[in-house]
Design a protein around this motif. Structure first.
Motif, PDB file in Angstrom:
ATOM      1  N   SER A 343      39.266  37.549  36.521  1.00 60.60           N
ATOM      2  CA  SER A 343      40.263  36.576  36.085  1.00 60.60           C
ATOM      3  C   SER A 343      39.716  35.775  34.910  1.00 60.60           C
ATOM      4  O   SER A 343      38.508  35.773  34.639  1.00 60.60           O
ATOM      5  CB  SER A 343      40.623  35.631  37.232  1.00 60.60           C
ATOM      6  OG  SER A 343      39.461  34.974  37.715  1.00 60.60           O
ATOM      7  N   THR A 348      45.094  34.848  33.496  1.00 53.78           N
ATOM      8  CA  THR A 348      45.388  36.275  33.545  1.00 53.78           C
ATOM      9  C   THR A 348      44.389  36.993  34.433  1.00 53.78           C
ATOM     10  O   THR A 348      43.266  36.521  34.639  1.00 53.78           O
ATOM     11  CB  THR A 348      45.355  36.893  32.132  1.00 53.78           C
ATOM     12  OG1 THR A 348      44.040  36.730  31.586  1.00 53.78           O
ATOM     13  CG2 THR A 348      46.366  36.203  31.231  1.00 53.78           C
ATOM     14  N   ILE A 349      44.802  38.156  34.949  1.00 59.89           N
ATOM     15  CA  ILE A 349      43.945  39.003  35.778  1.00 59.89           C
ATOM     16  C   ILE A 349      43.934  40.397  35.183  1.00 59.89           C
ATOM     17  O   ILE A 349      44.995  40.949  34.851  1.00 59.89           O
ATOM     18  CB  ILE A 349      44.429  39.052  37.240  1.00 59.89           C
ATOM     19  CG1 ILE A 349      44.657  37.654  37.792  1.00 59.89           C
ATOM     20  CG2 ILE A 349      43.432  39.801  38.107  1.00 59.89           C
ATOM     21  CD1 ILE A 349      46.116  37.279  37.894  1.00 59.89           C
ATOM     22  N   GLU A 368      49.958  38.940  34.519  1.00 58.11           N
ATOM     23  CA  GLU A 368      50.202  37.624  33.922  1.00 58.11           C
ATOM     24  C   GLU A 368      51.630  37.205  34.208  1.00 58.11           C
ATOM     25  O   GLU A 368      52.567  38.006  34.086  1.00 58.11           O
ATOM     26  CB  GLU A 368      49.956  37.649  32.411  1.00 58.11           C
ATOM     27  CG  GLU A 368      50.143  36.295  31.747  1.00 58.11           C
ATOM     28  CD  GLU A 368      49.867  36.346  30.255  1.00 58.11           C
ATOM     29  OE1 GLU A 368      49.530  35.308  29.675  1.00 58.11           O
ATOM     30  OE2 GLU A 368      49.990  37.445  29.669  1.00 58.11           O
ATOM     31  N   ILE A 386      42.378  30.267  36.346  1.00 58.56           N
ATOM     32  CA  ILE A 386      42.173  30.791  37.700  1.00 58.56           C
ATOM     33  C   ILE A 386      40.737  30.497  38.133  1.00 58.56           C
ATOM     34  O   ILE A 386      39.780  30.821  37.427  1.00 58.56           O
ATOM     35  CB  ILE A 386      42.447  32.300  37.742  1.00 58.56           C
ATOM     36  CG1 ILE A 386      43.932  32.562  37.459  1.00 58.56           C
ATOM     37  CG2 ILE A 386      42.051  32.902  39.084  1.00 58.56           C
ATOM     38  CD1 ILE A 386      44.295  34.029  37.367  1.00 58.56           C
ATOM     39  N   VAL A 389      39.550  34.683  42.656  1.00 58.18           N
ATOM     40  CA  VAL A 389      40.361  35.894  42.811  1.00 58.18           C
ATOM     41  C   VAL A 389      39.796  36.689  43.979  1.00 58.18           C
ATOM     42  O   VAL A 389      38.576  36.847  44.094  1.00 58.18           O
ATOM     43  CB  VAL A 389      40.382  36.722  41.506  1.00 58.18           C
ATOM     44  CG1 VAL A 389      38.986  37.129  41.084  1.00 58.18           C
ATOM     45  CG2 VAL A 389      41.269  37.948  41.658  1.00 58.18           C
ATOM     46  N   THR A 400      45.090  34.880  43.867  1.00 62.00           N
ATOM     47  CA  THR A 400      44.449  34.044  42.864  1.00 62.00           C
ATOM     48  C   THR A 400      44.736  32.579  43.160  1.00 62.00           C
ATOM     49  O   THR A 400      45.789  32.245  43.718  1.00 62.00           O
ATOM     50  CB  THR A 400      44.932  34.377  41.444  1.00 62.00           C
ATOM     51  OG1 THR A 400      46.360  34.163  41.369  1.00 62.00           O
ATOM     52  CG2 THR A 400      44.611  35.814  41.085  1.00 62.00           C
ATOM     53  N   ASP A 402      44.842  28.890  41.191  1.00 60.52           N
ATOM     54  CA  ASP A 402      44.700  28.009  40.044  1.00 60.52           C
ATOM     55  C   ASP A 402      44.710  26.570  40.557  1.00 60.52           C
ATOM     56  O   ASP A 402      44.580  26.344  41.757  1.00 60.52           O
ATOM     57  CB  ASP A 402      45.779  28.268  38.978  1.00 60.52           C
ATOM     58  CG  ASP A 402      47.196  28.143  39.533  1.00 60.52           C
ATOM     59  OD1 ASP A 402      47.437  27.248  40.360  1.00 60.52           O
ATOM     60  OD2 ASP A 402      48.067  28.950  39.146  1.00 60.52           O
TER      61      ASP A 402
END
Length: 545
Positions: A343, A348-349, A368, A386, A389, A400, A402
């Motif tokens: 992440s 985004t991952i 995303e 993030i 994860v 995830t 945040d």
């Protein structure tokens, strides 16, 4: 109200990439000169402030919460998520330097009473817990702290078959994993703080675990010894060498029983491979390799090779002024040894497949969620970063965390998460204050239960949240010393945002942001949870029906 500086106030000419990335310029100083930036820019791992509590304690809760088959039972309380059904029954003292002296005199000092809590205050910043991890069977629970120590707790043997004592853990071993160091070449102090601990599956009588600080990963072997050899020919009973001229007969050494001793020995030291701070380590499903991730790179290691690693991800730009994001977390797939995710601070991952390319700079999948322009603010990119994860145990989903939410992603759908849970949305109006006190940069972790049906994560005021994915119900519980009486039932807590506050509610203005649940762990096969609240560790299990 004090307004944060505008995003364009950076004089470096780079569009204030440091603030946009969500990383302090000083964190990347080893590679490039720091970029002039707005004040109070976040560090990738902002140290949490010392706890206001007294004493370094552990709380352990008891009670079965499993189905007859041994697999985690669904949350069946009428109000959802086990609301009002958690109990606390005993207290354990963390073996700091002070308590280790008393434990030598009386092993029962690990279990202490209320008078001890009131009369002693031994907690220091070094005692603040920085990571918590169950092993694969759940019989052991390891914690790391800012002082570089690893404390391992073992489940009480007699509690396994007793309904009212199923969740008790006591100190099994404690050792100093890392020491503070200084990099003279870069004039950089390296903290001893343990960032992550990961267990390896048990293959024999010994246990193995990985621990890491900012720069160095170590492989530790934890083993038991209850016998000692006696009857050496070349040494006397005190271990001194004997004169060969005095040896007239040969003796066969024998093993004699001795008091049980738990030894922790470093078997491998993986160093000098990271320029930036390590934020994640993850053991591969082949159990031959593992990866370590820092702010800009991810390295792949073999457990048998300590002097070299293979770089599989490198997002460092040629010009550091062009830096737009950093790596915040990484993890291997639980079943496929070629797949991993990482992440970023942009929210985004990226899913990568090591079969496609040796250097996985090009991702296989990109997850995303599109941002709603109407909700855009100065803090949008900071709170979207993030902090954790995790793959589900089945390997089908990614979770995830945040700053404000927990999201669940399906590996087959990249454009948006399939589930979004609001952890503390009532803080959205407090973001400016949280920015001023640096709390907005706190890194919260999240965990699955054994069946992937419940999610747990932390919040402020020592609150932690649980979300039932099946019933869509949630509950807020508090890990506090006030609720630490034996067999005390945890009552659900509610936060009042505005208007008239009820008797059992707490105002959002009364929340203590110095008390926070950053690190949590869930037993792999039973519903026992471990919650770290600054310098305290709480172990809970649902109440016996």
């Amino acid at each position: 109200m004090h307004q944060p500086p505008p995003a364009s106030s950076c004089s470096s000419g780079s569009g204030c990439e440091c603030a946009r990335v969500g990383v302090r310029a000083s964190a990347l100083a080893p590679a490039a000169a720091p970029c002039p930036a707005p004040r109070r820019l976040p560090h990738p791992r902002r140290p949490e402030p010392p706890s206001r509590g007294t004493g370094t304690l552990l709380r352990a809760g008891l009670g079965p919460w499993c189905s007859p088959t041994g697999s985690p039972a669904p949350l069946s309380c009428e109000t959802g998520c086990g609301e009002g059904s958690w109990i606390l029954v005993c207290r354990l003292l963390v073996p700091t330097q002070v308590s280790l002296l008393s434990m030598e005199e009386d092993i029962d000092t690990r279990k202490i009473n209320n008078s001890f809590l009131r009369d002693h205050s031994y907690a220091t910043e070094a005692d603040i817990i920085s990571t918590v991890e169950f092993n694969h069977t759940g019989e052991l629970l390891a914690t790391g702290d800012k002082g570089g120590r690893v404390v391992i707790f073992q489940r009480e043997q007699e509690s396994k078959n007793q309904v009212h004592r199923r969740g008790e853990y006591n100190v099994y071993s404690t050792f100093q994993s890392h020491e503070p160091e200084f990099d003279y070449l870069k004039s950089l102090e390296i903290e001893e703080k343990i960032n992550k601990i990961r267990w390896l599956p048990q293959q024999n009588a010994a246990y193995f675990l990985l621990s890491t600080n900012d720069k160095t990963v170590k492989l530790w072997k934890v083993s038991e010894r209850d016998k000692r050899p006696e009857g050496y020919n070349l040494k006397d009973e005190e271990g001194r060498l004997r004169d060969p001229a005095t040896i007239t007969t040969l003796r066969v050494p024998v093993l004699r029983p001795m008091d049980l001793m738990v030894e922790a020995t470093p078997r491998r030291v993986f160093a000098n491979a990271h320029t930036y701070h390590i934020n994640s380590i993850s053991v591969n499903s082949d159990y031959e390799t593992y990866m370590s991730a820092d702010d800009l790179r991810i390295n792949l290691w073999n457990f048998e090779i300590t002097n070299q690693s293979f770089n599989i991800v490198d997002i460092k730009p040629a010009n550091m002024e062009e830096l737009t994001e950093v790596i915040t977390a990484a993890e291997f797939h639980p079943h496929h040894c070629n797949t991993f995710v990482y992440s970023s601070s942009k929210g985004t991952i990226r899913l990568c497949d090591m079969r496609a390319s040796a250097l996985c700079d090009r991702h296989t999948k990109f997850f995303e969620e599109p941002e709603d322009p109407s909700n855009r603010s100065f803090f949008s990119e900071i709170i979207s970063s993030i902090s954790d994860v995790k793959f589900s145990h089945s390997g089908r989903y990614i979770m995830t965390r945040d700053y404000l939410t927990v999201k669940v992603w399906d590996l087959n759908m990249e454009n948006r998460p399939i589930e979004t849970y609001q952890v503390h949305d009532y803080l959205r109006s407090k973001l400016c204050s949280l920015y001023e006190n640096d709390c907005i940069f706190d890194k919260f972790e999240c965990v699955w239960n054994g069946s992937d049906s419940v999610i747990m994560t932390g919040s402020y005021n020592n609150f932690f949240r649980m979300f039932d994915r099946n019933t869509k119900r949630d509950v807020t519980l508090e890990a506090s010393r006030e609720n630490s009486k034996p067999r005390a039932i945890l009552k659900p807590r509610k936060v009042c945002v505005g208007g008239k506050r009820r008797k059992d509610e707490i105002s959002v203005d009364s929340l203590d942001f110095s008390k926070k649940i950053l690190h949590t762990a869930w037993h792999p096969s039973e519903n026992i949870i471990a919650v770290a609240a600054t310098n305290n560790l709480y172990i809970f299990q649902d109440k016996v029906n």
